[in-house]
Design a protein around this motif. Structure first.
Motif, PDB file in Angstrom:
ATOM      1  N   ALA A 416       0.815  -1.226   0.000  1.00 12.96           N
ATOM      2  CA  ALA A 416       0.000   0.000   0.000  1.00 12.96           C
ATOM      3  C   ALA A 416       0.843   1.269   0.000  1.00 12.96           C
ATOM      4  CB  ALA A 416      -0.963  -0.020   1.188  1.00 12.96           C
ATOM      5  N   VAL A 417       1.851   1.339  -0.845  1.00 13.54           N
ATOM      6  CA  VAL A 417       2.711   2.520  -0.890  1.00 13.54           C
ATOM      7  C   VAL A 417       1.918   3.761  -1.300  1.00 13.54           C
ATOM      8  CG1 VAL A 417       4.679   3.570  -2.087  1.00 13.54           C
ATOM      9  CG2 VAL A 417       4.825   1.211  -1.275  1.00 13.54           C
ATOM     10  N   ALA A 418       0.980   3.610  -2.236  1.00 15.33           N
ATOM     11  CA  ALA A 418       0.213   4.772  -2.696  1.00 15.33           C
ATOM     12  C   ALA A 418      -0.548   5.429  -1.552  1.00 15.33           C
ATOM     13  CB  ALA A 418      -0.752   4.358  -3.806  1.00 15.33           C
ATOM     14  N   SER A 419      -1.057   4.636  -0.621  1.00 16.92           N
ATOM     15  CA  SER A 419      -1.823   5.212   0.491  1.00 16.92           C
ATOM     16  C   SER A 419      -0.940   6.036   1.411  1.00 16.92           C
ATOM     17  CB  SER A 419      -2.523   4.106   1.288  1.00 16.92           C
ATOM     18  OG  SER A 419      -1.625   3.399   2.113  1.00 16.92           O
ATOM     19  N   MET A 420       0.370   5.815   1.364  1.00 17.06           N
ATOM     20  CA  MET A 420       1.295   6.610   2.164  1.00 17.06           C
ATOM     21  C   MET A 420       1.708   7.892   1.451  1.00 17.06           C
ATOM     22  SD  MET A 420       3.860   3.813   3.913  1.00 17.06           S
ATOM     23  CE  MET A 420       4.076   2.666   2.572  1.00 17.06           C
ATOM     24  N   LEU A 421       1.783   7.833   0.141  1.00 16.35           N
ATOM     25  CA  LEU A 421       2.373   8.931  -0.611  1.00 16.35           C
ATOM     26  C   LEU A 421       1.463  10.146  -0.739  1.00 16.35           C
ATOM     27  CD1 LEU A 421       4.110   7.002  -3.541  1.00 16.35           C
ATOM     28  CD2 LEU A 421       5.213   8.137  -1.607  1.00 16.35           C
ATOM     29  N   TYR A 422       0.154   9.933  -0.668  1.00 17.57           N
ATOM     30  CA  TYR A 422      -0.779  11.020  -0.962  1.00 17.57           C
ATOM     31  C   TYR A 422      -1.595  11.404   0.269  1.00 17.57           C
ATOM     32  CZ  TYR A 422       0.328   9.774  -5.785  1.00 17.57           C
ATOM     33  OH  TYR A 422       0.975   9.504  -6.955  1.00 17.57           O
ATOM     34  N   LEU A 423      -1.600  12.680   0.593  1.00 21.90           N
ATOM     35  CA  LEU A 423      -2.378  13.176   1.724  1.00 21.90           C
ATOM     36  C   LEU A 423      -3.870  13.022   1.500  1.00 21.90           C
ATOM     37  CD1 LEU A 423      -0.318  16.436   2.332  1.00 21.90           C
ATOM     38  CD2 LEU A 423      -0.385  14.458   3.862  1.00 21.90           C
ATOM     39  N   ASP A 424      -4.298  13.054   0.235  1.00 22.05           N
ATOM     40  CA  ASP A 424      -5.729  12.966  -0.068  1.00 22.05           C
ATOM     41  C   ASP A 424      -6.165  11.563  -0.477  1.00 22.05           C
ATOM     42  OD1 ASP A 424      -4.423  12.851  -2.492  1.00 22.05           O
ATOM     43  OD2 ASP A 424      -5.792  14.213  -3.531  1.00 22.05           O
ATOM     44  N   TYR A 425      -5.329  10.558  -0.178  1.00 23.27           N
ATOM     45  CA  TYR A 425      -5.662   9.191  -0.585  1.00 23.27           C
ATOM     46  C   TYR A 425      -6.985   8.764   0.049  1.00 23.27           C
ATOM     47  CZ  TYR A 425      -5.135   4.195  -1.507  1.00 23.27           C
ATOM     48  OH  TYR A 425      -5.334   2.909  -1.939  1.00 23.27           O
ATOM     49  N   SER A 426      -7.981   8.454  -0.780  1.00 19.75           N
ATOM     50  CA  SER A 426      -9.319   8.032  -0.353  1.00 19.75           C
ATOM     51  C   SER A 426      -9.995   9.059   0.562  1.00 19.75           C
ATOM     52  CB  SER A 426      -9.267   6.669   0.364  1.00 19.75           C
ATOM     53  OG  SER A 426      -9.038   5.631  -0.554  1.00 19.75           O
ATOM     54  N   ARG A 427      -9.588  10.314   0.441  1.00 16.89           N
ATOM     55  CA  ARG A 427     -10.197  11.359   1.258  1.00 16.89           C
ATOM     56  C   ARG A 427     -10.868  12.400   0.370  1.00 16.89           C
ATOM     57  NH1 ARG A 427      -5.651   9.815   4.277  1.00 16.89           N
ATOM     58  NH2 ARG A 427      -6.060   9.586   6.507  1.00 16.89           N
ATOM     59  N   ASP A 428     -11.989  12.916   0.819  1.00 11.57           N
ATOM     60  CA  ASP A 428     -12.707  13.956   0.105  1.00 11.57           C
ATOM     61  C   ASP A 428     -12.155  15.327   0.483  1.00 11.57           C
ATOM     62  OD1 ASP A 428     -14.406  12.103  -1.109  1.00 11.57           O
ATOM     63  OD2 ASP A 428     -15.806  12.137   0.590  1.00 11.57           O
ATOM     64  N   SER A 429     -12.584  16.324  -0.256  1.00 11.74           N
ATOM     65  CA  SER A 429     -12.198  17.696   0.043  1.00 11.74           C
ATOM     66  C   SER A 429     -12.600  18.048   1.473  1.00 11.74           C
ATOM     67  CB  SER A 429     -12.876  18.648  -0.941  1.00 11.74           C
ATOM     68  OG  SER A 429     -12.556  19.983  -0.643  1.00 11.74           O
ATOM     69  N   GLY A 430     -11.695  18.696   2.174  1.00 13.74           N
ATOM     70  CA  GLY A 430     -11.950  19.062   3.560  1.00 13.74           C
ATOM     71  C   GLY A 430     -11.496  18.028   4.564  1.00 13.74           C
ATOM     72  N   GLN A 431     -11.121  16.840   4.074  1.00 12.70           N
ATOM     73  CA  GLN A 431     -10.670  15.781   4.967  1.00 12.70           C
ATOM     74  C   GLN A 431      -9.148  15.664   4.996  1.00 12.70           C
ATOM     75  OE1 GLN A 431     -12.830  12.373   3.364  1.00 12.70           O
ATOM     76  NE2 GLN A 431     -14.434  12.617   4.903  1.00 12.70           N
ATOM     77  N   TRP A 432      -8.469  16.573   4.347  1.00 10.22           N
ATOM     78  CA  TRP A 432      -7.018  16.543   4.347  1.00 10.22           C
ATOM     79  C   TRP A 432      -6.480  17.970   4.225  1.00 10.22           C
ATOM     80  CZ3 TRP A 432      -4.089  17.952  -0.084  1.00 10.22           C
ATOM     81  CH2 TRP A 432      -4.849  18.206  -1.234  1.00 10.22           C
ATOM     82  N   THR A 433      -5.223  18.132   4.610  1.00  9.12           N
ATOM     83  CA  THR A 433      -4.565  19.436   4.581  1.00  9.12           C
ATOM     84  C   THR A 433      -3.365  19.359   3.648  1.00  9.12           C
ATOM     85  OG1 THR A 433      -5.222  19.838   6.870  1.00  9.12           O
ATOM     86  CG2 THR A 433      -3.454  21.215   5.969  1.00  9.12           C
ATOM     87  N   PRO A 434      -3.219  20.298   2.714  1.00 10.09           N
ATOM     88  CA  PRO A 434      -2.065  20.268   1.801  1.00 10.09           C
ATOM     89  C   PRO A 434      -0.743  20.382   2.554  1.00 10.09           C
ATOM     90  CG  PRO A 434      -3.760  21.787   1.016  1.00 10.09           C
ATOM     91  CD  PRO A 434      -4.144  21.401   2.412  1.00 10.09           C
ATOM     92  N   ASN A 435       0.331  19.983   1.877  1.00  9.49           N
ATOM     93  CA  ASN A 435       1.659  20.115   2.473  1.00  9.49           C
ATOM     94  C   ASN A 435       2.122  21.571   2.423  1.00  9.49           C
ATOM     95  OD1 ASN A 435       2.797  20.624  -0.127  1.00  9.49           O
ATOM     96  ND2 ASN A 435       3.044  18.433  -0.496  1.00  9.49           N
ATOM     97  N   VAL A 436       3.313  21.835   2.886  1.00  7.36           N
ATOM     98  CA  VAL A 436       3.798  23.217   2.994  1.00  7.36           C
ATOM     99  C   VAL A 436       3.915  23.897   1.645  1.00  7.36           C
ATOM    100  CG1 VAL A 436       4.998  22.845   5.180  1.00  7.36           C
ATOM    101  CG2 VAL A 436       6.189  22.381   3.018  1.00  7.36           C
ATOM    102  N   PHE A 437       3.941  23.106   0.573  1.00  7.07           N
ATOM    103  CA  PHE A 437       4.023  23.673  -0.770  1.00  7.07           C
ATOM    104  C   PHE A 437       2.656  23.742  -1.446  1.00  7.07           C
ATOM    105  CE2 PHE A 437       8.128  21.488  -0.006  1.00  7.07           C
ATOM    106  CZ  PHE A 437       8.949  22.607   0.002  1.00  7.07           C
ATOM    107  N   GLY A 438       1.631  23.359  -0.695  1.00 11.81           N
ATOM    108  CA  GLY A 438       0.287  23.398  -1.252  1.00 11.81           C
ATOM    109  C   GLY A 438      -0.091  22.160  -2.038  1.00 11.81           C
ATOM    110  N   GLY A 439       0.753  21.138  -1.996  1.00 11.71           N
ATOM    111  CA  GLY A 439       0.501  19.932  -2.778  1.00 11.71           C
ATOM    112  C   GLY A 439      -0.145  18.828  -1.981  1.00 11.71           C
ATOM    113  N   ARG A 440      -0.424  17.725  -2.660  1.00 10.79           N
ATOM    114  CA  ARG A 440      -1.088  16.581  -2.050  1.00 10.79           C
ATOM    115  C   ARG A 440      -0.119  15.489  -1.630  1.00 10.79           C
ATOM    116  NH1 ARG A 440      -2.276  13.119  -7.009  1.00 10.79           N
ATOM    117  NH2 ARG A 440      -3.845  11.992  -5.777  1.00 10.79           N
ATOM    118  N   GLU A 441       1.153  15.678  -1.890  1.00  8.55           N
ATOM    119  CA  GLU A 441       2.146  14.677  -1.543  1.00  8.55           C
ATOM    120  C   GLU A 441       2.449  14.706  -0.042  1.00  8.55           C
ATOM    121  OE1 GLU A 441       2.421  16.186  -5.622  1.00  8.55           O
ATOM    122  OE2 GLU A 441       2.708  17.174  -3.669  1.00  8.55           O
TER     123      GLU A 441
END
Length: 735
Positions: A416-441
């Motif tokens: 399950a590497v993909a589930s670690m790499l992305y902050l928005d993995y299986s999450r809807d808008s509002g359920q995650w916070t972007p990284n310091v660069f504004g990205g989803r990684e």
């Protein structure tokens, strides 16, 4: 605890210690509540103006005496299990305690007379998150300390108010054995004399919210068989016999070596067999089929067998259902001595919420993030690890090293590497916070994966790490010093999805999906790939591989064989899940395992299943004998389409080249008709060809439409008979 009866003579008269100064009421209350950070400052022996004060905490004891130079002196009861007294001595002597219970008297060493058994360097590395052999510093370690044998208990619990050791011999009451805090590292420690291998234990945590609860050891190297949940003290006595394998496993890099993997779920491969019993049959079976490696679905301890091992509670303990850690080493050793590499599924993406395990370990989020939105894994009802915390990263990086160094594992397939790499993995808008660069990684997860790969490759030469990563993340198998994640190989989920989608269509419709079989070559060299037909593809209503195929039973088996022939010839390493090597028609069942009776004539089995198994054996044999199929897996110059656009015919043909230029020609006909005198382009100056493998051969259950003679190129091509629903391999005819 190993205790011994004593027959010391009773003193001739009253021989009592002097009265000890009372404990500070606050210290006493915290000590008895299990919330004191330094019980060694209160218990044991300490110099005071009157001499040496001895204080012991022995719940349920009727009396406690201190024995110095063979002389016994009684300690006075202070109530609630505390006993104390003063002897007029100039310094702290060597002493033992004589403890009287209702059922007898025991002479024991006092745990609170010992100095810390963990060094400053260990504590520094733990605090920095850089202890690459963390299992040697934390957990339960049998050892000799200050000349006394016993077990050192250490645990990381930085938010706890107090920690105690609870064991089977204390009836899971930790009152007698409070641990001391070793400072800013958040580590608690206690050396218990006489505690030996096999002792069951847990840590009793007193949280800063006033709650007390028992937790299994995160670093335990052995555990009870579920549903019991205690950790078990373990000291390996295993003597390895795989020196030759270990010395040479890294001689040839995996990218330019044959790599054919048989995926196994150990508890269900032969249900009921232990590790040592599996060692008697699994290596021989896999070796006979010609695979180079075995991949074991997760072996780390997990309480729920229905999770197949993917909900781990004991990351440092092999699952106890099949035996001890040394028994598992015996199995790995047997596989190595049979010439087989061992890959292990490793699960650092998440962990279950069991209240006795890692979840809120010291009463606070510790291994998981403090933000509930980030802590919850949305797909599995579990917690994710806090990859931003250096101690948590250390726990996981050291765990990867642990399996490679202590158990001689040759590869880690990271789940399950993909589930670690992305902050928005299986999450809807509002359920995650972007990284310091504004990205989803998830930048912390990226840093963790790079650190894990770099550390494993540095410490364990010859080991390969493999990513199960289902997205187009760039550089999964690129080295870390070039900006990649540093994996050695990556599962090609795109190839798996597209090729199975093509095969599931009726042949008459396949021409409209021809690109699904050719598209993989557009990106085949973007990463170092494994072609996986894994357990995930034969469960949950997806059907077994042969049952995905259209047509009647003969056509299903023919499609199955043709697909395997195509797969083994395609660029990339290959992996096949157990049961698919003999075309089992039913989905995999975790309680029941493969349908082995299909191979047994005594149960009325037909030869068609044995024929597919024989094909897999011959595919592996021919594959290993043909460097063209593995030497240039990561080199675009090692592949050339011969017929990539024959959609109307459902035909695919390509050349593979070895490092010295020796070619192999693979041709697949995914239509149910014989194609006589079919023209295949090959270089005019190329060799005369001969058929070396045909999935339609009668011995595999096919119709035996073959090409028995040499095939000489004419007018930039050869004329070949293509059997129906079959793959044919051709190699240069020996002159």
């Amino acid at each position: 605890m190993a205790l011994r009866d004593t027959s010391l003579p009773e003193p001739s008269g009253p021989a009592r210690c002097g009265t000890a100064p009372p404990l500070d009421p606050t210290d006493r209350g915290r000590l008895l509540a299990g919330a004191h950070h330094d019980p060694h400052a209160l218990l044991g022996a300490h110099v005071v103006p009157e001499g040496v004060v001895f204080r012991a905490l022995r719940p349920f004891a009727r009396a406690v005496s201190v024995v110095v130079d063979g002389e016994r002196r009684a300690l006075a009861s202070e109530g609630e299990g505390l006993f104390s007294g003063v002897l007029p001595l100039a310094g702290i002597p060597s002493y033992t305690l004589l403890v009287s219970y209702e059922d007898g008297e025991q002479e024991v060493e006092d745990p609170y007379r010992f100095l810390p058994s963990l060094g400053d360097l260990d504590l520094h590395l733990i605090r920095e998150g850089r202890h690459e052999q963390l299992w040697k510093a934390l957990g339960a370690e049998p050892m000799t300390h200050q000349g006394v044998t016993g077990t050192r208990f250490t645990v990381w619990a930085p938010n706890a108010q107090g920690v105690r050791v609870a064991t089977d011999f204390t009836y899971w009451d930790g009152t007698a054995f409070p641990m001391r805090s070793l400072g800013a590292a958040g580590v608690w420690e206690l050396f218990l004399p006489g505690v030996a291998e096999g002792t069951r234990y847990k840590f009793e945590i007193h949280s800063r919210h006033g709650h007390r609860f028992l937790k299994a050891d995160p670093m335990a190297r052995h555990a009870e068989v579920p549903p019991d949940t205690a950790s078990v003290v373990h000291s390996s006595q295993y003597e390895w016999g795989d020196e030759e394998w270990m010395a040479h496993r890294g001689d040839v890099p995996v990218h330019v070596a044959p790599f054919s993997v048989y995926e196994v779920h150990l508890p269900s491969w032969r249900p009921g067999l232990t590790y040592r019993e599996l060692a008697e049959v699994l290596p021989a079976y896999v070796n006979d089929l010609g695979f180079t490696h075995v991949e074991l679905m997760p072996v780390a301890h997990h309480p729920f067998s229905g999770s197949w091992g993917y909900q781990v509670t004991g990351f440092y303990a092999p699952m106890a259902r099949l035996g001890t850690p040394d028994d598992f080493k015996f199995l790995v050793d047997a596989l190595h001595r049979a010439g087989l590499g061992v890959i292990m599924d490793w699960v650092p993406a998440h962990f279950p919420k069991d209240d006795w395990a890692l979840a809120r370990f010291d009463g606070e989020p510790l291994y998981e993030p403090g933000d509930d939105r980030r802590a919850e894994h949305p797909d599995w009802g579990t917690y994710e690890f806090d990859f931003g915390r250096v101690e948590v990263r250390n726990f996981l990086v050291a765990n990867a090293v642990y399996w490679c160094e202590e158990f001689h594992i040759d590869g880690l397939r990271v789940d399950a590497v993909a589930s670690m790499l992305y902050l928005d993995y299986s999450r809807d808008s509002g359920q995650w916070t972007p990284n310091v660069f504004g990205g989803r990684e998830d930048l912390d997860a990226v840093a963790f994966l790079r650190e894990m790969n770099a550390t494993v490759y540095r410490r364990a030469p010859g080991v390969v790490t493999i990513a199960e990563e289902s997205t187009a993340w760039d550089g999964v198998t690129r080295p870390t010093d070039s900006g990649g994640l540093g994996f050695g190989l990556k599962w090609n989920m795109g190839w798996m999805h597209d090729s199975l989608g093509y095969m599931e269509h009726e042949p008459v419709h396949r021409k409209y999906h021809h690109h699904e079989m050719t598209f993989s070559m557009v990106y085949a060299y973007s990463e170092n790939y494994v072609l996986p037909i894994s357990h995930d593809e034969v469960v949950h209503g997806k059907q077994a591989l042969v049952s995905k195929m259209p047509g009647d039973w003969w056509q299903q088996r023919a499609n199955h064989r043709a697909y395997l022939g195509f797969m083994w010839a395609h660029p990339g390493k290959q992996l096949l899940f157990m049961g698919q090597e003999f075309a089992q028609g039913a989905e995999w069942s975790e309680p029941d395992g493969p349908d082995w009776w299909l191979l047994d004539p005594a149960y009325g089995a037909e030869p068609d299943h044995r024929g597919v198994r024989d094909l897999v054996r011959d595919l592996n044999s021919a594959y290993r004998a043909a460097p063209a199929l593995w030497q240039r897996d990561t080199d675009p110059g090692g592949f050339r389409w011969v017929a990539g656009d024959a959609a109307e015919d459902n035909v695919f043909a390509f050349l593979r080249y070895a490092a010295d230029g020796t070619p192999l020609l693979a041709v697949s006909n995914f239509s149910p008709v014989v194609r006589h005198d079919y023209r295949i382009w090959v270089p005019e100056d190329g060799p005369v060809w001969e058929e070396t493998l045909n999935t339609d051969a009668a011995k595999y259950g096919g119709g035996d439409v073959t090409n028995p003679g040499p095939l000489k190129p004419e007018d930039d091509g050869i004329r070949i008979t293509l059997p129906p629903l079959a793959t044919v391999w051709l190699t240069p005819y020996p002159c």
